[in-house]
Design a protein around this motif. Structure first.
Motif, PDB file in Angstrom:
ATOM      1  N   HIS A  50       1.934  -3.624  -7.822  1.00  0.00           N
ATOM      2  CA  HIS A  50       1.544  -4.504  -6.724  1.00  0.00           C
ATOM      3  C   HIS A  50       2.596  -4.566  -5.622  1.00  0.00           C
ATOM      4  N   ARG A  51       3.770  -4.034  -5.889  1.00  0.00           N
ATOM      5  CA  ARG A  51       4.824  -4.006  -4.881  1.00  0.00           C
ATOM      6  C   ARG A  51       5.640  -2.729  -5.095  1.00  0.00           C
ATOM      7  N   PRO A  52       6.417  -2.303  -4.103  1.00  0.00           N
ATOM      8  CA  PRO A  52       7.205  -1.088  -4.273  1.00  0.00           C
ATOM      9  C   PRO A  52       8.067  -1.153  -5.535  1.00  0.00           C
ATOM     10  N   THR A  53       8.142  -0.037  -6.234  1.00  0.00           N
ATOM     11  CA  THR A  53       8.909  -0.018  -7.475  1.00  0.00           C
ATOM     12  C   THR A  53       9.402   1.399  -7.752  1.00  0.00           C
ATOM     13  N   ASP A  54      10.289   1.526  -8.717  1.00  0.00           N
ATOM     14  CA  ASP A  54      10.678   2.835  -9.219  1.00  0.00           C
ATOM     15  C   ASP A  54      10.360   2.866 -10.713  1.00  0.00           C
ATOM     16  N   ARG A  55      10.600   3.999 -11.340  1.00  0.00           N
ATOM     17  CA  ARG A  55      10.187   4.152 -12.739  1.00  0.00           C
ATOM     18  C   ARG A  55      10.924   3.161 -13.644  1.00  0.00           C
ATOM     19  N   SER A 111       8.610   9.342  -2.973  1.00  0.00           N
ATOM     20  CA  SER A 111       9.720  10.277  -3.167  1.00  0.00           C
ATOM     21  C   SER A 111       9.843  10.519  -4.659  1.00  0.00           C
ATOM     22  N   ARG A 112      10.979  11.036  -5.086  1.00  0.00           N
ATOM     23  CA  ARG A 112      11.127  11.419  -6.486  1.00  0.00           C
ATOM     24  C   ARG A 112      10.846  10.288  -7.463  1.00  0.00           C
ATOM     25  N   ASP A 113      11.254   9.076  -7.116  1.00  0.00           N
ATOM     26  CA  ASP A 113      11.160   7.992  -8.089  1.00  0.00           C
ATOM     27  C   ASP A 113      10.790   6.676  -7.419  1.00  0.00           C
ATOM     28  N   THR A 114       9.944   6.731  -6.408  1.00  0.00           N
ATOM     29  CA  THR A 114       9.547   5.524  -5.700  1.00  0.00           C
ATOM     30  C   THR A 114       8.028   5.480  -5.584  1.00  0.00           C
ATOM     31  N   TYR A 115       7.446   4.320  -5.910  1.00  0.00           N
ATOM     32  CA  TYR A 115       5.999   4.174  -5.946  1.00  0.00           C
ATOM     33  C   TYR A 115       5.587   2.908  -5.194  1.00  0.00           C
ATOM     34  N   LEU A 116       4.427   2.978  -4.552  1.00  0.00           N
ATOM     35  CA  LEU A 116       3.856   1.782  -3.939  1.00  0.00           C
ATOM     36  C   LEU A 116       2.357   1.965  -3.800  1.00  0.00           C
ATOM     37  N   LEU A 117       1.686   0.868  -3.534  1.00  0.00           N
ATOM     38  CA  LEU A 117       0.241   0.930  -3.383  1.00  0.00           C
ATOM     39  C   LEU A 117      -0.140   1.809  -2.198  1.00  0.00           C
ATOM     40  N   ARG A 118      -1.184   2.592  -2.364  1.00  0.00           N
ATOM     41  CA  ARG A 118      -1.648   3.472  -1.299  1.00  0.00           C
ATOM     42  C   ARG A 118      -1.963   2.678  -0.029  1.00  0.00           C
ATOM     43  N   ALA A 119      -2.504   1.482  -0.213  1.00  0.00           N
ATOM     44  CA  ALA A 119      -2.868   0.664   0.942  1.00  0.00           C
ATOM     45  C   ALA A 119      -1.663   0.268   1.774  1.00  0.00           C
ATOM     46  N   LEU A 142       9.356   0.840   3.965  1.00  0.00           N
ATOM     47  CA  LEU A 142      10.747   0.402   4.081  1.00  0.00           C
ATOM     48  C   LEU A 142      11.232  -0.240   2.784  1.00  0.00           C
ATOM     49  N   ASP A 143      10.438  -1.136   2.232  1.00  0.00           N
ATOM     50  CA  ASP A 143      10.818  -1.796   0.982  1.00  0.00           C
ATOM     51  C   ASP A 143      10.961  -0.784  -0.151  1.00  0.00           C
ATOM     52  N   ALA A 144      10.099   0.242  -0.138  1.00  0.00           N
ATOM     53  CA  ALA A 144      10.180   1.260  -1.177  1.00  0.00           C
ATOM     54  C   ALA A 144      11.464   2.068  -1.050  1.00  0.00           C
ATOM     55  N   VAL A 145      11.808   2.460   0.158  1.00  0.00           N
ATOM     56  CA  VAL A 145      13.023   3.256   0.380  1.00  0.00           C
ATOM     57  C   VAL A 145      14.274   2.461   0.039  1.00  0.00           C
ATOM     58  N   LEU A 146      14.284   1.181   0.395  1.00  0.00           N
ATOM     59  CA  LEU A 146      15.489   0.368   0.174  1.00  0.00           C
ATOM     60  C   LEU A 146      15.753   0.092  -1.303  1.00  0.00           C
ATOM     61  N   LEU A 147      14.761   0.316  -2.158  1.00  0.00           N
ATOM     62  CA  LEU A 147      14.974   0.113  -3.594  1.00  0.00           C
ATOM     63  C   LEU A 147      16.142   0.943  -4.107  1.00  0.00           C
ATOM     64  N   GLY A 148      16.210   2.197  -3.670  1.00  0.00           N
ATOM     65  CA  GLY A 148      17.253   3.074  -4.169  1.00  0.00           C
ATOM     66  C   GLY A 148      18.353   3.357  -3.176  1.00  0.00           C
ATOM     67  N   ALA A 149      18.358   2.652  -2.060  1.00  0.00           N
ATOM     68  CA  ALA A 149      19.378   2.886  -1.042  1.00  0.00           C
ATOM     69  C   ALA A 149      20.636   2.077  -1.343  1.00  0.00           C
ATOM     70  N   PRO A 150      21.804   2.560  -0.928  1.00  0.00           N
ATOM     71  CA  PRO A 150      23.032   1.789  -1.146  1.00  0.00           C
ATOM     72  C   PRO A 150      23.016   0.498  -0.342  1.00  0.00           C
ATOM     73  N   SER A 151      23.776  -0.484  -0.781  1.00  0.00           N
ATOM     74  CA  SER A 151      23.805  -1.785  -0.101  1.00  0.00           C
ATOM     75  C   SER A 151      24.355  -1.674   1.314  1.00  0.00           C
ATOM     76  N   SER A 152      25.086  -0.602   1.586  1.00  0.00           N
ATOM     77  CA  SER A 152      25.662  -0.409   2.921  1.00  0.00           C
ATOM     78  C   SER A 152      24.666   0.181   3.918  1.00  0.00           C
ATOM     79  N   ALA A 153      23.478   0.584   3.446  1.00  0.00           N
ATOM     80  CA  ALA A 153      22.496   1.220   4.325  1.00  0.00           C
ATOM     81  C   ALA A 153      21.933   0.226   5.337  1.00  0.00           C
ATOM     82  N   VAL A 154      21.766   0.684   6.562  1.00  0.00           N
ATOM     83  CA  VAL A 154      21.217  -0.136   7.642  1.00  0.00           C
ATOM     84  C   VAL A 154      19.991   0.581   8.206  1.00  0.00           C
TER      85      VAL A 154
END
Length: 293
Positions: free
Chosen positions: A11-16, A38-46, A55-67
């Protein structure tokens, strides 16, 4: 009676790892309503077509320093960037090269973003408008940057702040483009593509037009407002976007044009097909109207 489809567990962006912790199996991650961005990021098609979802999906695996930066930051700030197709990727800036790499769902830029150039917007760390403008100067064509600059001025971004931003960025990529564009910016631009049209005409050597010029007849009666005008020559140029295909707008345009022509004005109207597909012809026709043979 047919069996109803099984609803997705995601129901929300997630990884495995997160999915497994919530009891979601690999089989459920392959649900037809779930996409892997991407390799390990999933979200609803809608949500895959929405910037915030990606954005929320990408930030799951991004470093805390990412802007969040560049085109993604511009979208979050509400700036339209013409001429640059949205390929769906999220733009991030990280301070140094490491294991963070661009992927199918993200573009990673490596640069230092000082604290004064960072903002919090809707719970997301994003580059400030001025830093976003400077980043865009390095990756978009000049007419697109002019469109963004026009929008910033229209939102009352301090005009005298631009030279300060450029002064702090001496030697950076994009500064030359930004300096080239800045003198032509105008808060009265009616749309991003109108800014592109104006840049085309200016680069063709035509005089600077008056924007959103109000035309009145000899008795002071309002005849219409035009996008670009050279009042002394009584020449007007309008950019017709998608809204002008609406029947009511189309009829109003024709009536306004008739009034302007009867008052002695030459009215030229161009679409994106002209601006993008026949720029030389646009410049030639406009020059011919300004300097009749």
């Amino acid at each position: 009676m047919p069996t109803p489809p099984v609803p997705p567990r995601v129901h929300r962006p997630t990884d495995r790892t997160r999915a497994h912790a919530e009891g979601i199996s690999d089989w459920q991650l392959r649900h037809r309503e779930v996409v892997r961005t991407s390799r390990d990021t999933y979200l609803l098609r809608a949500h895959a077509g929405e910037l915030r979802g990606r954005l929320d999906a990408v930030l799951l695996g991004a470093p805390s320093s990412a802007v969040v930066s560049h085109l993604s930051a511009a979208a979050l700030w509400g700036f339209e960037v013409p001429l640059v197709p949205d390929d769906g990727r999220v733009h991030l800036t990280v301070p140094r090269r490491g294991r963070v790499r661009s992927r199918a769902d993200r573009v990673v830029h490596c640069s230092r973003v000082p604290t004064p150039e960072v903002r919090q917007l809707g719970g997301v760390t994003v580059t400030s408008p001025s830093r976003t403008w400077l980043d865009l100067a390095a990756v978009v064509p000049p007419p697109a940057l002019l469109a963004v600059t026009d929008q910033m001025l229209a939102r009352r971004f301090p005009e005298d702040e631009f030279p300060v931003v450029l002064g702090r960025a001496v030697g950076r990529r994009g500064v030359v483009t930004a300096r080239r564009v800045l003198p032509w910016a105008d808060p009265l631009a009616g749309s991003p593509m109108e800014s592109v049209l104006r840049w085309l005409l200016l680069q063709a050597g035509l005089p600077r037009p008056v924007l959103q010029h109000v035309v009145r007849d000899a008795g002071g009666r309002f005849l219409g407002r035009v996008d670009l005008a050279w009042p002394e020559q009584r020449v007007a140029v309008d950019f017709d976007g998608e809204v002008h295909r609406d029947r009511r707008v189309f009829v109003d345009d024709l009536r306004r044009q008739n009034g302007l022509v009867l008052a002695g004005w030459t009215v030229l109207r161009f679409t994106s097909a002209d601006v993008l597909g026949r720029p030389e012809a646009v410049a030639r026709v406009t020059r011919g109207a300004l300097v009749p043979t």
